[in-house]
Design an enzyme around this catalytic site. Structure first.
Site, PDB file in Angstrom:
ATOM      1  N   GLY A  51       0.734  -1.385  -0.109  1.00 54.61           N
ATOM      2  CA  GLY A  51       0.080  -0.050  -0.046  1.00 54.61           C
ATOM      3  C   GLY A  51       0.906   1.261  -0.113  1.00 54.61           C
ATOM      4  N   TRP A  53       2.233   3.117  -2.327  1.00 56.87           N
ATOM      5  CA  TRP A  53       1.820   4.094  -3.526  1.00 56.87           C
ATOM      6  C   TRP A  53       0.603   4.807  -3.103  1.00 56.87           C
ATOM      7  CZ3 TRP A  53       3.048   2.694  -9.132  1.00 56.87           C
ATOM      8  CH2 TRP A  53       4.331   2.621  -9.380  1.00 56.87           C
ATOM      9  N   ASP A  71      -5.662  -5.247  -5.302  1.00 57.86           N
ATOM     10  CA  ASP A  71      -4.515  -6.198  -5.164  1.00 57.86           C
ATOM     11  C   ASP A  71      -5.105  -7.469  -4.962  1.00 57.86           C
ATOM     12  OD1 ASP A  71      -1.382  -5.876  -4.829  1.00 57.86           O
ATOM     13  OD2 ASP A  71      -2.269  -7.820  -4.417  1.00 57.86           O
ATOM     14  N   ASP A  88      -8.816  -9.427  -8.761  1.00 57.47           N
ATOM     15  CA  ASP A  88      -7.899  -9.921  -9.778  1.00 57.47           C
ATOM     16  C   ASP A  88      -8.047  -8.895 -10.759  1.00 57.47           C
ATOM     17  OD1 ASP A  88      -6.504 -10.940 -11.812  1.00 57.47           O
ATOM     18  OD2 ASP A  88      -6.911 -12.851 -11.488  1.00 57.47           O
ATOM     19  N   ASP A 113       1.743  -0.951 -10.358  1.00 60.74           N
ATOM     20  CA  ASP A 113       3.041  -1.667 -10.100  1.00 60.74           C
ATOM     21  C   ASP A 113       3.022  -3.106  -9.866  1.00 60.74           C
ATOM     22  OD1 ASP A 113       5.761  -1.236  -9.175  1.00 60.74           O
ATOM     23  OD2 ASP A 113       5.020  -1.257  -6.959  1.00 60.74           O
ATOM     24  N   LYS A 153       4.441  -0.425 -14.442  1.00 63.64           N
ATOM     25  CA  LYS A 153       5.743  -1.089 -14.729  1.00 63.64           C
ATOM     26  C   LYS A 153       5.730  -2.326 -15.530  1.00 63.64           C
ATOM     27  CE  LYS A 153       6.751  -3.707 -10.840  1.00 63.64           C
ATOM     28  NZ  LYS A 153       6.995  -3.879  -9.567  1.00 63.64           N
TER      29      LYS A 153
HETATM   30  C1  LIG Z   1       5.424  -4.682  -6.108  1.00 68.73           C
HETATM   31  S1  LIG Z   1       3.874  -5.304  -5.404  1.00 68.73           S
HETATM   32  C2  LIG Z   1       3.271  -3.513  -5.452  1.00 68.73           C
HETATM   33  C3  LIG Z   1       3.920  -2.662  -4.265  1.00 68.73           C
HETATM   34  C4  LIG Z   1       2.996  -1.521  -4.213  1.00 68.73           C
HETATM   35  N1  LIG Z   1       2.874  -0.625  -5.211  1.00 68.73           N
HETATM   36  C5  LIG Z   1       3.059  -0.658  -2.712  1.00 68.73           C
HETATM   37  O1  LIG Z   1       3.994   0.357  -2.868  1.00 68.73           O
HETATM   38  O2  LIG Z   1       2.978  -1.316  -1.871  1.00 68.73           O
HETATM   39  C6  LIG Z   1       3.186  -6.014  -6.734  1.00 68.73           C
HETATM   40  C7  LIG Z   1       1.586  -6.289  -6.559  1.00 68.73           C
HETATM   41  O3  LIG Z   1       1.103  -6.936  -7.695  1.00 68.73           O
HETATM   42  C8  LIG Z   1       0.095  -7.821  -7.170  1.00 68.73           C
HETATM   43  N2  LIG Z   1      -0.749  -8.589  -8.156  1.00 68.73           N
HETATM   44  C9  LIG Z   1       0.029  -9.319  -9.102  1.00 68.73           C
HETATM   45  N3  LIG Z   1      -0.903  -9.736 -10.143  1.00 68.73           N
HETATM   46  C10 LIG Z   1      -2.234  -9.448  -9.794  1.00 68.73           C
HETATM   47  C11 LIG Z   1      -3.347  -9.233 -10.214  1.00 68.73           C
HETATM   48  N4  LIG Z   1      -3.805 -10.116 -11.390  1.00 68.73           N
HETATM   49  N5  LIG Z   1      -4.239  -8.783  -9.738  1.00 68.73           N
HETATM   50  C12 LIG Z   1      -4.153  -7.779  -8.540  1.00 68.73           C
HETATM   51  N6  LIG Z   1      -3.056  -7.762  -8.047  1.00 68.73           N
HETATM   52  C13 LIG Z   1      -1.793  -8.524  -8.671  1.00 68.73           C
HETATM   53  C14 LIG Z   1       0.804  -8.507  -6.217  1.00 68.73           C
HETATM   54  O4  LIG Z   1      -0.131  -9.149  -5.287  1.00 68.73           O
HETATM   55  C15 LIG Z   1       1.541  -7.628  -5.477  1.00 68.73           C
HETATM   56  O5  LIG Z   1       1.034  -7.281  -4.024  1.00 68.73           O
END
Ligand SMILES: C[S@@+](CC[C@H](N)C(=O)[O-])C[C@H]1O[C@@H](n2cnc3c(N)ncnc32)[C@H](O)[C@@H]1O
Length: 195
Positions: A51, A53, A71, A88, A113, A153
């Site tokens: 969280g 961002w 997420d 999702d 992200d 990203k």
């Molecule tokens: C690097 S983290 C994000 C960090 C976040 N920007 C922060 O600042 O706290 C990447 C996130 O993408 C989520 N993610 C991956 N595939 C996803 C999907 N299909 N739907 C939703 N979230 C997804 C993962 O669960 C993970 O929490």
């Protein structure tokens, strides 16, 4: 906080400032360079857990602004202007329902992200990245307002050039940005797109 490494300077700085992840500094850099929040009221944060961002957006957004943060994982409550939802982002119908239920038809800014859960099998992991990238572009095409911005990203692979070409057919401007806060070992880049 995610990516726990107590010796990492940015990790310590983030923790000190009350942010949940060091990735907050990546968004801060991109915001400084591209004035992402200028004129933004409704913001979609994709792949938002834990969280940081959304914390940043919550603090920087105009007082009337709102963020919907999505997420696969649970996002602990952040602030009054952040609606955190476990879903999702590739499930188009669910996304539509989420936005509709909050009365959102278009958004001013989408930040993503997202990182796929990797298996170590290169081909499968590339496919997952492509699927996520495509889902983000589809969402942007459907919900981003004509003057809106998209930050996403991506992990460079053989398909990055083709993907940028595709984005350029949708967006007027596509900037490729690397952030100083990205780990030296990371191949991630951020694409900042404007309609
Ligand atoms: C690097 S983290 C994000 C960090 C976040 N920007 C922060 O600042 O706290 C990447 C996130 O993408 C989520 N993610 C991956 N595939 C996803 C999907 N299909 N739907 C939703 N979230 C997804 C993962 O669960 C993970 O929490």
């Amino acid at each position: 906080m995610s990516n726990y490494n107590p010796h990492d300077k940015l990790f310590q700085q983030a923790r000190h400032a009350g942010f949940r992840a060091r990735s907050v500094f990546k968004l801060a850099e991109l915001d400084q360079k591209f004035a992402l929040l200028k004129g933004a009221y409704q913001v979609l944060d994709l792949g938002a857990a834990p969280g940081s961002w959304s914390q940043y957006l919550s603090q920087k957004l105009v007082p009337q602004g709102k963020i919907i943060s999505i997420d696969l994982q649970t996002i602990k409550p952040i602030a009054q202007n952040v609606i955190a939802i476990q879903a999702d982002i590739t499930d188009h119908t669910t996304l539509q329902q989420i936005l509709q239920s909050h009365g959102w038809e278009i958004v001013d800014l989408i930040v993503s992200d997202l990182s796929p859960k990797t298996s170590g099998i290169k081909y499968a992991d590339n496919l997952k990245s492509v699927e996520l990238n495509q889902a983000v572009v589809n969402l942007a095409q459907q919900y981003l307002k004509p003057t809106g911005k998209l930050v996403m990203k991506v992990f460079p692979g053989t398909s990055l050039d083709g993907f940028i070409k595709q984005l350029k057919s949708v967006f007027r401007q596509v900037h490729v940005a690397r952030t100083q806060a990205s780990r030296a070992s990371s191949k991630e880049v951020y694409l900042v797109c404007q309609k």
